[in-house]
Design an enzyme around this catalytic site. Structure first.
Site, PDB file in Angstrom:
ATOM      1  N   LYS A  18      12.647  43.611  52.872  1.00 54.01           N
ATOM      2  CA  LYS A  18      12.440  45.045  52.918  1.00 54.01           C
ATOM      3  C   LYS A  18      13.657  45.549  53.350  1.00 54.01           C
ATOM      4  O   LYS A  18      13.880  45.481  54.819  1.00 54.01           O
ATOM      5  CB  LYS A  18      11.022  45.237  53.357  1.00 54.01           C
ATOM      6  CG  LYS A  18      10.511  46.856  53.200  1.00 54.01           C
ATOM      7  CD  LYS A  18      11.378  47.859  53.102  1.00 54.01           C
ATOM      8  CE  LYS A  18      11.247  47.773  54.784  1.00 54.01           C
ATOM      9  NZ  LYS A  18      12.485  49.443  55.046  1.00 54.01           N
ATOM     10  N   GLU A  76      16.129  40.550  66.785  1.00 53.30           N
ATOM     11  CA  GLU A  76      17.263  41.537  67.934  1.00 53.30           C
ATOM     12  C   GLU A  76      17.222  43.219  67.077  1.00 53.30           C
ATOM     13  O   GLU A  76      17.406  43.496  66.288  1.00 53.30           O
ATOM     14  CB  GLU A  76      18.896  41.048  66.570  1.00 53.30           C
ATOM     15  CG  GLU A  76      19.654  41.266  67.441  1.00 53.30           C
ATOM     16  CD  GLU A  76      21.241  41.664  66.708  1.00 53.30           C
ATOM     17  OE1 GLU A  76      21.276  41.256  64.917  1.00 53.30           O
ATOM     18  OE2 GLU A  76      21.833  42.587  66.388  1.00 53.30           O
ATOM     19  N   GLU A 106      19.950  53.886  74.048  1.00 47.43           N
ATOM     20  CA  GLU A 106      20.854  53.951  73.164  1.00 47.43           C
ATOM     21  C   GLU A 106      21.148  54.749  72.043  1.00 47.43           C
ATOM     22  O   GLU A 106      19.342  55.450  71.884  1.00 47.43           O
ATOM     23  CB  GLU A 106      20.553  52.456  72.540  1.00 47.43           C
ATOM     24  CG  GLU A 106      21.219  52.199  71.514  1.00 47.43           C
ATOM     25  CD  GLU A 106      20.062  51.074  70.620  1.00 47.43           C
ATOM     26  OE1 GLU A 106      19.490  51.084  69.748  1.00 47.43           O
ATOM     27  OE2 GLU A 106      21.481  49.756  70.152  1.00 47.43           O
TER      28      GLU A 106
HETATM   29  O1  LIG Z   1      27.081  38.940  63.777  1.00 47.46           O
HETATM   30  C1  LIG Z   1      26.090  38.876  63.300  1.00 47.46           C
HETATM   31  O2  LIG Z   1      25.304  37.854  63.340  1.00 47.46           O
HETATM   32  C2  LIG Z   1      25.099  40.497  63.873  1.00 47.46           C
HETATM   33  O3  LIG Z   1      23.628  39.851  63.852  1.00 47.46           O
HETATM   34  C3  LIG Z   1      25.632  41.720  63.906  1.00 47.46           C
HETATM   35  C4  LIG Z   1      24.507  42.303  64.423  1.00 47.46           C
HETATM   36  C5  LIG Z   1      25.109  43.889  64.206  1.00 47.46           C
HETATM   37  C6  LIG Z   1      24.078  44.948  64.873  1.00 47.46           C
HETATM   38  O4  LIG Z   1      24.628  45.945  64.496  1.00 47.46           O
END
Ligand SMILES: O=C(O)C(=O)/C=C/C=C/O
Length: 488
Positions: free
Chosen positions: A178, A254, A392
């Site tokens: 998604k 993340e 943020e």
């Molecule tokens: O570089 C990566 O694998 C990654 O997850 C980058 C994340 C960027 C987030 O805004």
């Protein structure tokens, strides 16, 4: 007008409701696509297709053959780089340089690294002694977790979606993706390429939607989904965790960050400016790993501030169709309002505005007047407990604070609810090791930023996420393990 359909069970199809929503160009503010909105029946179809593929050709495929197919997929992405680039920059307003150098190449790399890794990864073996003296063998076996729900963000759509789909498929799972409603194009295009290389139908499915009671929410609560991987805002992560709780769906997150950069007086100043110009302003500051707080040792504070100001003021505003543009628009009108609200808050709180603080002044009739552009902005003079320093913002802005000692700056850098990344500029190796080791962050860069070795553990702590992905660490989330104990 482009139409982005759903991609389910190896074919593009309209949402059963027939409902669509608009995709607006961040560069011009004009509508550029209709996007089909998946509802319950579409999400069910996608999950059922993914389940069928698990039990069908994909689940039965030998690992080496699966990995070879993913290597072919990576080559096919490289071969269609121009198509993926065009899709990405129109959706996001990214300058072509960022898409060409970072985003699309990482799309292919995210499949290659995990296909290669899975081919060369075994499992643990422990021999144990037993009272009868004949012993036992303990073998670690891996199997796919099942159907993975992938909820991917708009800031680096193709990079971040494939960063999840790569390991998921390499480990033998199937996925329902998604993508953000702001960036449907590359995830939708990838379906076609999956078919081209012969990935069985149902392995990769794409549904579109947004907001509450939407495709994303239905996916995170779906009993047929075995795990959810998500990159995005912390608040959304908390909501997904609640939705995934019923049925104990595993999650890998993340999330947000308020990442510090620390510039010591012994830093190479050219390097410090080059690194922080990218970590603050690349992708218009819309990078979870980006810098929004900079701490500069007092003797070089004034020099650093004036040089970063000069760098920010030299950026050229424009979308992908403006040659030479070095900073693009924000993704949407809504996100620009959020960033501008922080610009206003900083001014109201009495920040010293070194540069920026508003929207660029384009000539009458310039297409960019319709886009979601803001000025790159630098502040100083606010206290550490200010919302500008703690929350943020996710825009092209940073606050710079002087410091006088290592202990003081380590305490300030770690004084945050987040724990994603940190950047340290110093030419003193033992200081880099000493300070880097005290950062409460998942990733620490010294004299660099966004250097990514895909074999390393990637992720954050505190409000920046749960779990680590990357290299063998992805096995933790994308596989289930069995310890097989054989009595000898
Ligand atoms: O570089 C990566 O694998 C990654 O997850 C980058 C994340 C960027 C987030 O805004």
């Amino acid at each position: 007008m482009t139409t982005h359909k759903l991609f389910i069970d190896g074919e593009y199809r309209a949402a059963q409701s027939g409902k669509t929503f608009d995709k607006i160009s961040p560069s011009t503010g004009e509508k550029i696509a209709d996007v089909h909105e998946a509802l319950t029946e579409d999400v069910n179809d996608a999950v059922e297709a993914a389940q069928a593929a698990l039990k069908g050709p994909w689940g039965k495929m030998p690992k080496a053959q699966r990995c070879d197919l993913l290597m072919k997929l990576a080559d096919a992405i490289d071969a269609r780089k121009a198509d993926f680039m065009e899709a990405e920059v129109q959706d996001t307003g990214h300058t072509r340089g960022f898409a060409e150098k970072v985003e699309i190449p990482r799309g292919a790399a995210n499949f290659r690294i995990f296909a290669e890794m899975l081919k060369n990864t075994g499992g643990e073996y422990f021999h144990m002694d037993t009272p009868d003296g004949t012993g036992a063998a303990n073998l670690e076996l891996h199997r796919p977790k099942g159907v993975i729900g992938v909820i991917s963000p708009w800031n680096a759509p193709f990079l971040l979606m494939t960063w999840k789909v790569g390991p998921a498929l390499a480990c033998g799972n199937t996925v329902v993706v998604k993508p953000s409603e702001e960036s449907p194009a590359t995830a939708t295009l990838l379906g076609e390429v999956m078919n081209e290389v012969g990935i069985p139908k149902g392995v990769y499915n794409v549904i579109h939607g947004f907001g509450p009671d939407s495709a994303g929410e239905l996916l995170t609560q779906h009993p047929g989904v075995d795990g959810i991987t998500f990159t995005g805002e912390t608040r959304t992560g908390e909501a997904i965790m609640k939705q995934a709780a019923v049925g104990l769906r595993d999650v890998s997150f993340e999330l947000g960050g308020k990442n510090p950069a620390i510039v010591f007086a012994d830093a190479d100043m050219d390097k410090a400016i080059e690194v922080t110009m990218r970590s603050c302003f690349a992708n218009t500051g819309q990078v979870c790993l980006g810098t929004e707080r900079i701490y500069v040792e007092r003797p070089v504070f004034d020099e650093f501030v004036s040089r970063l100001k000069a760098g920010a003021e030299a950026l050229i505003q424009g979308g992908p169709d403006t040659d030479g543009a070095t900073i693009g628009p924000l993704i949407s009108a809504e996100h620009r309002e959020k960033v501008l609200s922080y610009y206003k808050k900083a001014a109201d709180l009495g920040a010293q505005i070194i540069t920026g603080g508003g929207v660029p002044d384009f000539p009458e009739g310039d297409y960019r007047n319709g886009g979601f552009f803001v000025e790159p902005t630098i502040w100083t003079g606010l206290p550490e407990d200010s919302p500008i320093v703690r929350e943020e913002i996710f825009g092209p802005c940073c606050h710079i604070q002087p410091f006088d000692s290592e202990d003081e700056v380590i305490a300030m850098a770690n004084d945050t609810n987040y724990g994603l990344s940190a950047t340290i500029l110093t030419e003193n190796l033992s200081r880099a090791h000493r300070v880097g080791g005290q950062m409460e962050a998942g990733l620490v860069w010294v004299n660099s930023w966004f250097l990514r070795d895909l074999r390393t553990a990637f992720g954050g702590s505190k409000s920046s996420g749960i779990g680590r992905e990357g290299g063998v660490h992805s096995l933790e989330f994308y596989t289930e393990r069995t310890n097989l104990c054989l009595k000898l």
